[in-house]
Design a protein around this motif. Structure first.
Motif, mmCIF file in Angstrom:
data_model
loop_
_atom_site.group_PDB
_atom_site.id
_atom_site.type_symbol
_atom_site.label_atom_id
_atom_site.label_comp_id
_atom_site.label_asym_id
_atom_site.label_seq_id
_atom_site.Cartn_x
_atom_site.Cartn_y
_atom_site.Cartn_z
ATOM 1 N N GLY A 145 0.792 -1.214 0.000
ATOM 2 C CA GLY A 145 0.000 0.000 0.000
ATOM 3 C C GLY A 145 0.833 1.277 0.000
ATOM 4 N N MET A 146 2.155 1.137 0.015
ATOM 5 C CA MET A 146 3.044 2.297 0.048
ATOM 6 C C MET A 146 3.319 2.814 -1.358
ATOM 7 S SD MET A 146 5.719 0.859 2.930
ATOM 8 C CE MET A 146 6.824 2.267 2.862
ATOM 9 N N ASN A 147 3.569 4.090 -1.466
ATOM 10 C CA ASN A 147 3.886 4.704 -2.756
ATOM 11 C C ASN A 147 5.401 4.832 -2.879
ATOM 12 O OD1 ASN A 147 3.678 6.036 -5.218
ATOM 13 N ND2 ASN A 147 3.415 8.040 -4.271
ATOM 14 N N LEU A 148 6.044 3.791 -3.388
ATOM 15 C CA LEU A 148 7.499 3.748 -3.487
ATOM 16 C C LEU A 148 7.954 3.874 -4.933
ATOM 17 C CD1 LEU A 148 8.269 0.737 -1.084
ATOM 18 C CD2 LEU A 148 8.456 3.175 -0.547
ATOM 19 N N GLY A 149 9.004 4.632 -5.145
ATOM 20 C CA GLY A 149 9.602 4.701 -6.465
ATOM 21 C C GLY A 149 10.429 3.460 -6.733
ATOM 22 N N VAL A 150 10.633 3.115 -7.989
ATOM 23 C CA VAL A 150 11.365 1.885 -8.321
ATOM 24 C C VAL A 150 12.794 1.921 -7.787
ATOM 25 C CG1 VAL A 150 9.985 1.399 -10.377
ATOM 26 C CG2 VAL A 150 12.025 2.799 -10.590
ATOM 27 N N ARG A 151 13.388 3.110 -7.689
ATOM 28 C CA ARG A 151 14.780 3.212 -7.220
ATOM 29 C C ARG A 151 14.922 2.823 -5.752
ATOM 30 N NH1 ARG A 151 19.159 6.030 -9.554
ATOM 31 N NH2 ARG A 151 21.044 5.275 -8.527
ATOM 32 N N GLU A 152 13.814 2.780 -5.040
ATOM 33 C CA GLU A 152 13.862 2.403 -3.628
ATOM 34 C C GLU A 152 14.035 0.896 -3.429
ATOM 35 O OE1 GLU A 152 11.278 4.728 -0.880
ATOM 36 O OE2 GLU A 152 10.417 5.511 -2.739
ATOM 37 N N LEU A 153 13.863 0.119 -4.500
ATOM 38 C CA LEU A 153 14.124 -1.319 -4.419
ATOM 39 C C LEU A 153 15.628 -1.552 -4.482
ATOM 40 C CD1 LEU A 153 11.368 -2.784 -6.778
ATOM 41 C CD2 LEU A 153 11.368 -2.699 -4.269
ATOM 42 N N PRO A 154 16.149 -2.484 -3.703
ATOM 43 C CA PRO A 154 17.607 -2.690 -3.640
ATOM 44 C C PRO A 154 18.238 -3.164 -4.938
ATOM 45 C CG PRO A 154 16.433 -4.408 -2.434
ATOM 46 C CD PRO A 154 15.434 -3.348 -2.754
ATOM 47 N N SER A 155 17.461 -3.745 -5.829
ATOM 48 C CA SER A 155 18.025 -4.280 -7.069
ATOM 49 C C SER A 155 18.015 -3.265 -8.212
ATOM 50 C CB SER A 155 17.240 -5.515 -7.505
ATOM 51 O OG SER A 155 15.876 -5.183 -7.689
ATOM 52 N N VAL A 156 17.531 -2.068 -7.955
ATOM 53 C CA VAL A 156 17.362 -1.076 -9.021
ATOM 54 C C VAL A 156 18.418 0.023 -8.925
ATOM 55 C CG1 VAL A 156 15.827 0.639 -10.038
ATOM 56 C CG2 VAL A 156 14.894 -1.509 -9.155
ATOM 57 N N GLY A 157 19.268 0.097 -9.956
ATOM 58 C CA GLY A 157 20.232 1.177 -10.079
ATOM 59 C C GLY A 157 19.768 2.177 -11.121
ATOM 60 N N ARG A 158 20.660 3.096 -11.481
ATOM 61 C CA ARG A 158 20.288 4.159 -12.409
ATOM 62 C C ARG A 158 19.880 3.610 -13.772
ATOM 63 N NH1 ARG A 158 22.957 6.599 -16.303
ATOM 64 N NH2 ARG A 158 24.912 5.606 -15.692
ATOM 65 N N VAL A 159 20.636 2.635 -14.300
ATOM 66 C CA VAL A 159 20.352 2.109 -15.635
ATOM 67 C C VAL A 159 18.988 1.432 -15.680
ATOM 68 C CG1 VAL A 159 21.079 0.481 -17.409
ATOM 69 C CG2 VAL A 159 22.794 1.862 -16.214
ATOM 70 N N VAL A 160 18.720 0.571 -14.707
ATOM 71 C CA VAL A 160 17.422 -0.107 -14.668
ATOM 72 C C VAL A 160 16.299 0.902 -14.479
ATOM 73 C CG1 VAL A 160 15.993 -1.756 -13.390
ATOM 74 C CG2 VAL A 160 18.404 -2.274 -13.822
ATOM 75 N N GLU A 161 16.527 1.885 -13.604
ATOM 76 C CA GLU A 161 15.510 2.916 -13.380
ATOM 77 C C GLU A 161 15.173 3.644 -14.680
ATOM 78 O OE1 GLU A 161 14.804 6.706 -10.372
ATOM 79 O OE2 GLU A 161 16.820 6.314 -11.130
ATOM 80 N N GLU A 162 16.192 4.022 -15.446
ATOM 81 C CA GLU A 162 15.955 4.743 -16.699
ATOM 82 C C GLU A 162 15.273 3.846 -17.736
ATOM 83 O OE1 GLU A 162 19.763 6.192 -17.823
ATOM 84 O OE2 GLU A 162 19.767 7.826 -16.360
ATOM 85 N N THR A 163 15.674 2.571 -17.767
ATOM 86 C CA THR A 163 15.047 1.626 -18.704
ATOM 87 C C THR A 163 13.559 1.478 -18.418
ATOM 88 O OG1 THR A 163 17.115 0.395 -18.924
ATOM 89 C CG2 THR A 163 15.097 -0.740 -19.569
ATOM 90 N N LEU A 164 13.222 1.355 -17.139
ATOM 91 C CA LEU A 164 11.815 1.222 -16.757
ATOM 92 C C LEU A 164 11.050 2.518 -17.008
ATOM 93 C CD1 LEU A 164 12.251 -0.731 -13.397
ATOM 94 C CD2 LEU A 164 11.424 -1.665 -15.560
ATOM 95 N N ALA A 165 11.697 3.652 -16.704
ATOM 96 C CA ALA A 165 11.031 4.945 -16.871
ATOM 97 C C ALA A 165 10.648 5.195 -18.327
ATOM 98 C CB ALA A 165 11.921 6.067 -16.356
ATOM 99 N N CYS A 166 11.480 4.706 -19.244
ATOM 100 C CA CYS A 166 11.170 4.865 -20.671
ATOM 101 C C CYS A 166 9.885 4.143 -21.060
ATOM 102 C CB CYS A 166 12.328 4.340 -21.523
ATOM 103 S SG CYS A 166 13.811 5.367 -21.457
ATOM 104 N N ARG A 167 9.507 3.140 -20.258
ATOM 105 C CA ARG A 167 8.261 2.398 -20.522
ATOM 106 C C ARG A 167 7.129 2.894 -19.617
ATOM 107 N NH1 ARG A 167 12.452 0.504 -22.716
ATOM 108 N NH2 ARG A 167 12.437 -1.374 -24.010
ATOM 109 N N GLY A 168 7.362 4.009 -18.936
ATOM 110 C CA GLY A 168 6.331 4.564 -18.064
ATOM 111 C C GLY A 168 6.219 3.879 -16.721
#
Length: 265
Positions: free
Chosen positions: A154-177
Motif C-alpha cells: 500500500g506504500m507509494n514507493l519509487g522503483v529506485r527504492e528497491l535494492p536491485s534497481v540502479g540508475r540504468v534499470v531505473e531509466e530503462t523502466l522509466a522509458c516504458r512509463g
C-alpha cells in the motif's frame, strides 16, 4: 548505527578546504540540504554553522566490535553488511524469549548498544530481507519500524527504492512509463522480461509483491578484501599520498589476518 551528535557535523578528510568533499553528514546537517559528496564550500552556503570533523577509524573499529558482540549474542543468526549494519534472523528468540514481540527485542538491542557505545541504532523489522531493509530506511534516524507485506503493497514507493534497481534499470523502466513499485506490480511478468531480462524481471516482480526468499549468509566465506574512501581525499604532497595508500593497505592486511585469509600477487 550512528554516533550520537548534536551539532551540524560533517565527516571529511584531514583537509577542510572548500574543495574537500563530505564523506558523511549527520541528520541535522542533512535537514539544511547538506549531502554526502557535496563540496564543503557549497555545504557551508547551505549551513553556515557546519562543523567538519576528521575520520576516527580507531573509534569506528572499537564501536563496531561492541555492536556486533551485542547483536550476535541476541540473534539466532547474523549477516554482517558493513561496520555499522547487520541483518539478523531473530525468529526463534522472538518466539521463545519475547512472546512474539519483535519490537520488544528491538528496544532491548537499541538500549544495550546505547549503553555500551553511546550510539543510536535504527531497526527495521520485516518477514524477509527486502522488507526489513526498507523498514530500516523508515526507522532512521532514531527509531523502530515494522513493515509487513500488506503495508508494503500500500506504500507509494519509487522503483529506485528497491535494492536491485540502479540508475540504468531505473531509466530503462522509466522509458516504458514504469516509475513506481506499483507500476511493476501491475504489468505481467512476460512484459517485464522483455524490458529488462529474465533474471532482473523475476527479482523485480517478486520484490514488487514483497516476496524475497533470500537467506542470510552468515557462514559465507569472504572472497574479497578491500578498503576505500569515496570522497574527501585531497593531498598536498606525494608523501601524503604515499602515506595514505600505506594506511589503506594496512587496513586490508588487518582484515585478511583477522579472517585467516592469505592472498597472492
Amino acid at each position: 548505527m550512528q554516533l550520537e551528535d548534536h551539532g551540524h557535523n560533517a565527516h571529511i578528510s584531514e583537509y577542510s578546504a572548500n574543495s574537500s568533499q563530505i564523506a558523511s553528514c549527520n541528520y541535522i546537517a542533512r535537514s539544511f540540504g547538506v549531502r554526502n559528496g557535496m563540496f564543503i564550500g557549497q555545504a557551508r552556503e547551505l549551513c553556515p554553522a557546519l562543523a567538519t570533523v576528521p575520520y576516527c577509524f580507531d573509534a569506528y573499529k572499537r564501536i563496531s566490535k561492541s555492536f556486533y558482540k551485542i547483536v550476535t549474542q541476541l540473534a539466532d543468526e547474523t549477516q554482517a553488511v558493513s561496520v555499522d549494519e547487520a541483518l539478523l534472523d531473530v525468529s526463534n528468540v522472538v518466539e521463545h524469549k519475547y512472546q512474539g514481540n519483535a519490537e520488544a527485542l528491538a528496544r532491548d538491542i537499541r538500549q544495550k548498544v546505547l549503553d555500551e557505545t553511546r550510539c543510536i541504532v535504527s531497526i527495521g523489522i520485516g518477514p524477509n530481507i527486502l522488507l526489513a531493509r526498507l523498514a530500516t530506511t523508515k526507522a532512521k534516524p532514531d527509531g523502530i519500524f515494522t513493515l509487513d507485506t500488506c503495508t508494503y503493497t500500500g506504500m507509494n514507493l519509487g522503483v529506485r527504492e528497491l535494492p536491485s534497481v540502479g540508475r540504468v534499470v531505473e531509466e530503462t523502466l522509466a522509458c516504458r512509463g514504469i516509475k513506481t513499485v506499483a507500476d511493476i506490480r501491475a504489468i505481467p511478468l512476460y512484459s517485464l522480461k522483455a524490458i529488462c531480462g529474465e533474471k532482473t524481471a523475476i527479482t523485480l516482480h517478486n520484490f514488487s509483491q514483497g516476496i524475497d526468499d533470500r537467506a542470510l549468509e552468515s557462514d559465507k566465506l569472504r572472497q574479497a578484501f578491500g578498503a576505500d574512501i569515496g570522497w574527501g581525499v585531497r593531498f598536498s604532497t606525494q608523501r601524503e599520498a604515499d602515506n595514505f595508500v600505506a594506511r589503506m593497505a594496512a587496513e586490508v592486511c588487518q582484515a585478511m589476518v583477522a579472517a585467516g585469509r592469505v592472498g597472492s600477487l
